[in-house]
Design an enzyme around this catalytic site. Structure first.
Site, PDB file in Angstrom:
ATOM      1  CG  HIS A  97     -20.158  37.180 -16.524  1.00  0.00           C
ATOM      2  ND1 HIS A  97     -21.141  36.370 -16.020  1.00  0.00           N
ATOM      3  CD2 HIS A  97     -19.021  36.871 -15.805  1.00  0.00           C
ATOM      4  CE1 HIS A  97     -20.637  35.602 -15.056  1.00  0.00           C
ATOM      5  NE2 HIS A  97     -19.359  35.895 -14.904  1.00  0.00           N
TER       6      HIS A  97
ATOM      7  CG  HIS B 120     -11.782  33.753  -6.344  1.00  0.00           C
ATOM      8  ND1 HIS B 120     -10.665  34.508  -6.553  1.00  0.00           N
ATOM      9  CD2 HIS B 120     -11.830  33.479  -5.022  1.00  0.00           C
ATOM     10  CE1 HIS B 120     -10.055  34.689  -5.386  1.00  0.00           C
ATOM     11  NE2 HIS B 120     -10.745  34.091  -4.441  1.00  0.00           N
TER      12      HIS B 120
ATOM     13  CB  SER C 261     -15.806  34.351 -15.162  1.00  0.00           C
ATOM     14  OG  SER C 261     -15.506  33.480 -14.080  1.00  0.00           O
TER      15      SER C 261
ATOM     16  CD  GLU D  91     -14.227  27.322  -7.021  1.00  0.00           C
ATOM     17  OE1 GLU D  91     -14.463  28.413  -7.563  1.00  0.00           O
ATOM     18  OE2 GLU D  91     -14.493  27.086  -5.822  1.00  0.00           O
TER      19      GLU D  91
ATOM     20  CG  ASP E 162      -5.658  31.118  -1.512  1.00  0.00           C
ATOM     21  OD1 ASP E 162      -6.759  31.640  -1.766  1.00  0.00           O
ATOM     22  OD2 ASP E 162      -4.721  31.747  -0.977  1.00  0.00           O
ATOM     23  N   GLY E 163      -6.799  30.935  -4.887  1.00  0.00           N
ATOM     24  CA  GLY E 163      -6.589  31.826  -6.027  1.00  0.00           C
ATOM     25  C   GLY E 163      -5.742  33.044  -5.700  1.00  0.00           C
TER      26      GLY E 163
ATOM     27  CG  ASP F 132     -15.952  36.998  -9.427  1.00  0.00           C
ATOM     28  OD1 ASP F 132     -16.488  37.799  -8.642  1.00  0.00           O
ATOM     29  OD2 ASP F 132     -16.602  36.178 -10.108  1.00  0.00           O
TER      30      ASP F 132
HETATM   31  N1  SAM Z   1     -15.903  33.899 -11.310  1.00  0.00           N
HETATM   32  C1  SAM Z   1     -17.142  33.130 -11.288  1.00  0.00           C
HETATM   33  C2  SAM Z   1     -18.057  33.635 -12.378  1.00  0.00           C
HETATM   34  O1  SAM Z   1     -18.071  34.838 -12.652  1.00  0.00           O
HETATM   35  O2  SAM Z   1     -18.756  32.820 -12.988  1.00  0.00           O
HETATM   36  C3  SAM Z   1     -17.835  33.212  -9.966  1.00  0.00           C
HETATM   37  C4  SAM Z   1     -16.965  32.996  -8.787  1.00  0.00           C
HETATM   38  S1  SAM Z   1     -17.760  33.066  -7.238  1.00  0.00           S
HETATM   39  C5  SAM Z   1     -18.154  34.753  -7.024  1.00  0.00           C
HETATM   40  C6  SAM Z   1     -16.406  32.847  -6.140  1.00  0.00           C
HETATM   41  C7  SAM Z   1     -15.815  31.451  -6.188  1.00  0.00           C
HETATM   42  O3  SAM Z   1     -14.581  31.448  -5.464  1.00  0.00           O
HETATM   43  C8  SAM Z   1     -16.672  30.378  -5.538  1.00  0.00           C
HETATM   44  O4  SAM Z   1     -16.895  29.342  -6.469  1.00  0.00           O
HETATM   45  C9  SAM Z   1     -15.828  29.879  -4.348  1.00  0.00           C
HETATM   46  O5  SAM Z   1     -15.971  28.486  -4.111  1.00  0.00           O
HETATM   47  C10 SAM Z   1     -14.436  30.200  -4.798  1.00  0.00           C
HETATM   48  N2  SAM Z   1     -13.433  30.426  -3.730  1.00  0.00           N
HETATM   49  C11 SAM Z   1     -13.620  30.874  -2.470  1.00  0.00           C
HETATM   50  N3  SAM Z   1     -12.443  31.095  -1.878  1.00  0.00           N
HETATM   51  C12 SAM Z   1     -11.487  30.785  -2.798  1.00  0.00           C
HETATM   52  C13 SAM Z   1     -10.065  30.864  -2.801  1.00  0.00           C
HETATM   53  N4  SAM Z   1      -9.392  31.292  -1.734  1.00  0.00           N
HETATM   54  N5  SAM Z   1      -9.418  30.520  -3.929  1.00  0.00           N
HETATM   55  C14 SAM Z   1     -10.083  30.087  -5.029  1.00  0.00           C
HETATM   56  N6  SAM Z   1     -11.425  29.994  -5.072  1.00  0.00           N
HETATM   57  C15 SAM Z   1     -12.115  30.360  -3.981  1.00  0.00           C
END
Ligand code: SAM
Length: 295
Positions: free
Chosen positions: A19, A42, A107, A125, A157-158, A178
């Protein structure tokens, strides 16, 4: 569905590195007036309660943002600008008088707070619980902090969705990738998402967070990112932070941020922050930082 919930990890040392790097990069990109598309592939839930049962159980924020806050309070001279700005953003969600940190911005919340009227924010997400949490948190936050800003959310899916947003209309973009790497294929998905994205938008700034673990796919990722950047002649910055010995810990001891097309001055600002973070968060002789760039 995945079992990873960022609520267990919010405000840990990896979030601190991620961050601070993200906010410095965004502030530097915003030195130009033209709007930026901010894309968080993500996004997580956006806002985290550090007094929730998840956070209390893991105690990860104690080794991260809470330890950094205590260190800054005890050593108020010479706090780097990037760290001061990070706490300014955290302060929006917390009691300014007591200075205690009970709520942590993820984030997406940080980008929402920092965005300007000409910027756009796209949050992706996939999680069935965290997505509705994200929508609720961002809707409340937007009306409190950032009315009239363009914020869009997607339960998708991100990795595959990212390319659909590229290139951004203003040809200026910051993409945060992320993943949790809970799915071991995430290491390869990062690379394939970058391959698709760079074809469409080679001048974008891409921030990629990665864990430093003694696993083959994790140790290979920075080498693969370097090879990718070299093959595509893309400048990059690599920042790593380790807070303790990996051998003696079950959890994560170190992580890194890889930035493709880093903004001008990001290296100089991180060069002030990283030694400070090692002093504040380092627990043993294995504590270290790394900061390298390639033009
Ligand atoms: N970026 C956030 C932050 O810094 O506050 C933290 C994100 S966390 C490390 C990863 C997130 O990705 C989780 O909330 C998870 O549910 C989500 N996730 C997992 N696979 C995903 C995908 N294929 N596409 C989008 N989100 C996904």
């Amino acid at each position: 569905m995945f079992s990873y919930r960022h609520a267990f990890h919010a405000g840990n040392h990896a979030d601190v590195l991620k961050h601070i790097t993200l906010l410095i990069g965004l502030n530097l990109l915003q030195k130009k007036e033209i709007g930026i598309s901010l894309i968080d592939t993500h996004a997580g839930a956006g806002i985290y309660n550090l007094e929730s049962e998840y956070a209390i159980k893991s105690e990860e924020a104690i080794e991260g943002v809470l330890r950094l806050a205590t260190y800054c309070a005890e050593n108020p001279d010479g706090i780097p600008e990037g760290v001061i700005n990070y706490f300014k953003e955290i302060g929006h969600l917390n009691n300014q008088k007591t200075k205690s940190i009970k709520t942590y911005p993820g984030s997406s919340q940080l980008m929402l707070q920092a965005m300007r009227v000409q910027d756009q924010l796209k949050l992706i997400e996939l999680h069935t619980t965290d997505y509705p949490n994200l929508v609720e948190n961002m809707t409340v936050s937007q009306s409190a902090y950032r009315p009239k800003r363009s914020v869009q959310m997607y339960q998708k899916d991100g990795f595959t969705q990212l390319k659909a947003f590229l290139p951004p209309p203003t040809r200026r973009g910051l993409c945060l990738i992320d993943p949790s790497y809970e799915n071991k294929d995430d290491y390869q998905f990062v690379l394939s998402a970058l391959r698709d994205s760079i074809k469409r938008f080679a001048t974008g700034t891409y921030f990629i967070w990665y864990p430093i673990l003694q696993r083959r796919d994790a140790t290979e990722l920075p080498h693969q990112l370097a090879e990718f950047c070299n093959d595509h002649r893309l400048p990059y910055l690599q920042a790593e932070l380790q807070i303790k010995s990996q051998i003696l810990t079950e959890g994560l001891a170190a992580s890194g941020m890889w930035v493709i097309n880093p903004p001008w001055q990001l290296k100089e600002q991180l060069a002030m922050c990283l030694p400070f973070l090692v002093k504040a968060l380092g627990q043993d002789d294995y504590s270290r930082y790394e900061l390298t760039t390639k033009d």
